[in-house]
Design a protein around this motif. Structure first.
Motif, PDB file in Angstrom:
ATOM      1  N   GLU A 255      46.042  26.012  40.790  1.00  0.00           N
ATOM      2  CA  GLU A 255      46.558  25.669  42.204  1.00  0.00           C
ATOM      3  C   GLU A 255      47.254  26.648  43.038  1.00  0.00           C
ATOM      4  OE1 GLU A 255      48.310  22.142  43.456  1.00  0.00           O
ATOM      5  OE2 GLU A 255      47.155  22.423  41.651  1.00  0.00           O
ATOM      6  N   LYS A 256      46.774  27.940  43.318  1.00  0.00           N
ATOM      7  CA  LYS A 256      47.428  28.523  44.286  1.00  0.00           C
ATOM      8  C   LYS A 256      46.300  28.602  44.826  1.00  0.00           C
ATOM      9  CE  LYS A 256      50.297  32.887  44.268  1.00  0.00           C
ATOM     10  NZ  LYS A 256      51.317  33.985  43.974  1.00  0.00           N
TER      11      LYS A 256
ATOM     12  N   GLN B 209      45.875  26.099  47.176  1.00  0.00           N
ATOM     13  CA  GLN B 209      46.778  25.642  47.816  1.00  0.00           C
ATOM     14  C   GLN B 209      46.111  26.966  49.096  1.00  0.00           C
ATOM     15  OE1 GLN B 209      48.476  22.894  48.372  1.00  0.00           O
ATOM     16  NE2 GLN B 209      48.952  22.475  46.892  1.00  0.00           N
TER      17      GLN B 209
END
Length: 180
Positions: free
Chosen positions: A167-168, A171
């Motif tokens: 997810e990081k 992003q």
């Protein structure tokens, strides 16, 4: 469901198989009649009795001959009977789970019995059997709460860390694209 269990045991007691002493007495009386020159009592069709034993009851369920199945909850190891409810659901045969295998065994003149089943009843008990079948059908067979639920949706620490890292990265990629 105490009343349903009480009704079940009343019904099962009516169809208790004969014990060894009763059978010996019946055979002795028949032999005495033959010895006295009377006609031997003719063999009638098999009496309606409670069937027991894991293999026998399984066979009766597979043949769809069982009308109602009672499974003991305290069977050790539990793997012996854990699959029976699934089989009963598949074959659409009502089943119930009772507390004690010794109570089931007492009905069939054994120490313990893991499962019992009824294959039929007399006309006067048909209504009682149908009532029990309907009660147990809704309570056990059609109860979606007893259906197996896989997991609680909680992932392990490694999976959580991996998903957080992914997810990081997503992003960071979106932030990079937003700059252009």
């Amino acid at each position: 469901t105490g009343s349903a269990t009480a009704e079940l045991f009343k019904l099962l007691m009516k169809y208790q198989p004969e014990d060894a002493a009763t059978k010996a007495e019946r055979i002795k009386e028949a032999a005495e009649k033959v010895a006295a020159g009377e006609e031997a009592p003719e063999a009638t069709k098999a009496p309606l009795v409670v069937k027991f034993g894991l293999k026998h009851v399984t066979y009766l369920i597979e043949q769809k001959k069982a009308k109602l199945v009672a499974i003991a909850a305290d069977v050790e190891p539990i793997e012996l009977v854990i699959w029976l409810p699934a089989l009963c659901k598949k074959m659409e045969i009502p089943y119930c789970i009772v507390k004690n295998k010794a109570r089931l065994g007492w009905i069939v003149h054994q120490k313990k019995a893991a499962v019992l089943c009824l294959t039929g009843v007399k006309k006067e008990d048909q209504h009682s059997l149908e009532t029990l079948r309907n009660n147990f059908q809704t309570q056990y067979n059609q109860n979606v709460m007893t259906a197996r639920k896989w997991g609680g949706g909680i992932m392990g620490l490694k999976t959580q860390a991996k998903l957080a890292k992914r997810e990081k990265a997503v992003q960071a990629e979106l932030a990079k694209k937003a700059q252009y």
